[in-house]
Design a protein around this motif. Sequence first.
Motif, PDB file in Angstrom:
ATOM      1  N   CYS A  86      -8.368  -1.230  -1.355  1.00  0.00           N
ATOM      2  CA  CYS A  86      -7.927  -2.561  -0.916  1.00  0.00           C
ATOM      3  C   CYS A  86      -6.781  -2.471   0.083  1.00  0.00           C
ATOM      4  N   HIS A  87      -6.082  -1.334   0.116  1.00  0.00           N
ATOM      5  CA  HIS A  87      -4.989  -1.163   1.080  1.00  0.00           C
ATOM      6  C   HIS A  87      -5.499  -1.124   2.519  1.00  0.00           C
ATOM      7  N   ARG A  88      -6.795  -0.915   2.705  1.00  0.00           N
ATOM      8  CA  ARG A  88      -7.375  -0.835   4.054  1.00  0.00           C
ATOM      9  C   ARG A  88      -7.715  -2.205   4.639  1.00  0.00           C
ATOM     10  N   VAL A  89      -7.441  -3.268   3.903  1.00  0.00           N
ATOM     11  CA  VAL A  89      -7.716  -4.623   4.397  1.00  0.00           C
ATOM     12  C   VAL A  89      -6.421  -5.193   4.958  1.00  0.00           C
ATOM     13  N   ILE A  90      -6.502  -5.674   6.208  1.00  0.00           N
ATOM     14  CA  ILE A  90      -5.323  -6.134   6.921  1.00  0.00           C
ATOM     15  C   ILE A  90      -5.558  -7.526   7.495  1.00  0.00           C
ATOM     16  N   GLY A  91      -4.505  -8.120   8.018  1.00  0.00           N
ATOM     17  CA  GLY A  91      -4.616  -9.419   8.662  1.00  0.00           C
ATOM     18  C   GLY A  91      -5.391  -9.324   9.970  1.00  0.00           C
ATOM     19  N   ALA A  92      -5.908 -10.451  10.445  1.00  0.00           N
ATOM     20  CA  ALA A  92      -6.691 -10.489  11.679  1.00  0.00           C
ATOM     21  C   ALA A  92      -5.895  -9.975  12.876  1.00  0.00           C
ATOM     22  N   ASP A  93      -4.577 -10.135  12.837  1.00  0.00           N
ATOM     23  CA  ASP A  93      -3.731  -9.678  13.940  1.00  0.00           C
ATOM     24  C   ASP A  93      -3.239  -8.246  13.753  1.00  0.00           C
ATOM     25  N   GLY A  94      -3.765  -7.556  12.732  1.00  0.00           N
ATOM     26  CA  GLY A  94      -3.363  -6.177  12.458  1.00  0.00           C
ATOM     27  C   GLY A  94      -2.166  -6.053  11.544  1.00  0.00           C
ATOM     28  N   SER A  95      -1.634  -7.180  11.078  1.00  0.00           N
ATOM     29  CA  SER A  95      -0.461  -7.138  10.203  1.00  0.00           C
ATOM     30  C   SER A  95      -0.845  -6.687   8.796  1.00  0.00           C
ATOM     31  N   LEU A  96       0.123  -6.111   8.119  1.00  0.00           N
ATOM     32  CA  LEU A  96      -0.077  -5.635   6.755  1.00  0.00           C
ATOM     33  C   LEU A  96       0.273  -6.748   5.783  1.00  0.00           C
ATOM     34  N   THR A  97      -0.605  -7.719   5.686  1.00  0.00           N
ATOM     35  CA  THR A  97      -0.364  -8.860   4.814  1.00  0.00           C
ATOM     36  C   THR A  97      -0.725  -8.513   3.387  1.00  0.00           C
ATOM     37  N   GLY A  98       0.175  -8.767   2.511  1.00  0.00           N
ATOM     38  CA  GLY A  98      -0.059  -8.654   1.077  1.00  0.00           C
ATOM     39  C   GLY A  98      -0.596  -7.330   0.588  1.00  0.00           C
ATOM     40  N   TYR A  99      -0.174  -6.972  -0.590  1.00  0.00           N
ATOM     41  CA  TYR A  99      -0.704  -5.815  -1.306  1.00  0.00           C
ATOM     42  C   TYR A  99      -0.077  -5.846  -2.686  1.00  0.00           C
ATOM     43  N   GLY A 100      -0.904  -5.769  -3.720  1.00  0.00           N
ATOM     44  CA  GLY A 100      -0.406  -5.854  -5.092  1.00  0.00           C
ATOM     45  C   GLY A 100       0.644  -4.809  -5.418  1.00  0.00           C
ATOM     46  N   GLY A 101       0.554  -3.658  -4.769  1.00  0.00           N
ATOM     47  CA  GLY A 101       1.523  -2.590  -5.000  1.00  0.00           C
ATOM     48  C   GLY A 101       2.730  -2.677  -4.085  1.00  0.00           C
ATOM     49  N   GLY A 102       2.759  -3.696  -3.221  1.00  0.00           N
ATOM     50  CA  GLY A 102       3.851  -3.870  -2.273  1.00  0.00           C
ATOM     51  C   GLY A 102       3.442  -3.413  -0.882  1.00  0.00           C
ATOM     52  N   VAL A 103       3.912  -4.137   0.118  1.00  0.00           N
ATOM     53  CA  VAL A 103       3.541  -3.832   1.497  1.00  0.00           C
ATOM     54  C   VAL A 103       4.020  -2.438   1.912  1.00  0.00           C
ATOM     55  N   GLU A 104       5.163  -1.992   1.382  1.00  0.00           N
ATOM     56  CA  GLU A 104       5.641  -0.646   1.726  1.00  0.00           C
ATOM     57  C   GLU A 104       4.661   0.426   1.255  1.00  0.00           C
ATOM     58  N   ARG A 105       4.079   0.244   0.075  1.00  0.00           N
ATOM     59  CA  ARG A 105       3.069   1.201  -0.399  1.00  0.00           C
ATOM     60  C   ARG A 105       1.824   1.137   0.478  1.00  0.00           C
ATOM     61  N   LYS A 106       1.421  -0.077   0.856  1.00  0.00           N
ATOM     62  CA  LYS A 106       0.265  -0.237   1.727  1.00  0.00           C
ATOM     63  C   LYS A 106       0.507   0.513   3.035  1.00  0.00           C
ATOM     64  N   ARG A 107       1.675   0.317   3.611  1.00  0.00           N
ATOM     65  CA  ARG A 107       2.040   1.010   4.850  1.00  0.00           C
ATOM     66  C   ARG A 107       1.981   2.524   4.639  1.00  0.00           C
ATOM     67  N   TRP A 108       2.524   2.977   3.511  1.00  0.00           N
ATOM     68  CA  TRP A 108       2.526   4.413   3.212  1.00  0.00           C
ATOM     69  C   TRP A 108       1.100   4.940   3.113  1.00  0.00           C
ATOM     70  N   LEU A 109       0.230   4.250   2.366  1.00  0.00           N
ATOM     71  CA  LEU A 109      -1.145   4.711   2.183  1.00  0.00           C
ATOM     72  C   LEU A 109      -1.899   4.773   3.512  1.00  0.00           C
TER      73      LEU A 109
END
Length: 167
Positions: A128-151
């Motif tokens: 699920c971390h591979r799903v992003i906003g239409a503009d490429g932004s890292l919107t939302g992540y249950g584990g936190g956006v920083e973890r999403k960015r890290w993954l």
Amino acid sequence: MTIFYCRIPSAIGELLLTGDGTSLTRIYMQKQKYGSGVAPDWQRDASLFKEAKRQLDAYFAGELTQFDLPLAPAGTEFQQTVWHMLLDIPYGGTLSYGELARRLGSPKLTRAVGAANGRNPLSIVVPCHRVIGADGSLTGYGGGVERKRWLLAHEASNGEYGQFELF
């Protein structure tokens, strides 16, 4: 039904794995939205999670790009459909919530896709971390956006991204 669990260390913090004795049912990160603590009737049994641990360790080492584990996440039919679609997003790739909705047949489903994505009980393995906003932004992540960015950075660099630090 008996729920089994174990905790394992990872590059993004301790992970709580649960299963039914055959399949992996949940992976929760520390301080995860919609996460869970260990219930009193759960049984600790790390031996049931040896293969999941091996594959997660290999993923975090940059040696595994696709998981091969028996999975049994609990969710609605719509959630199951969305989670299954997440498995088609390639390692290192991303897809927007809107594109997932279009693939489901209606761009009007974008919010529903986002909600289902946010309820994914098998983070990392069902990406699920591979799903992003239409503009490429890292919107939302249950584990936190920083973890999403890290993954995402970890996958982009093929395992050379270092340890995650909780802020």
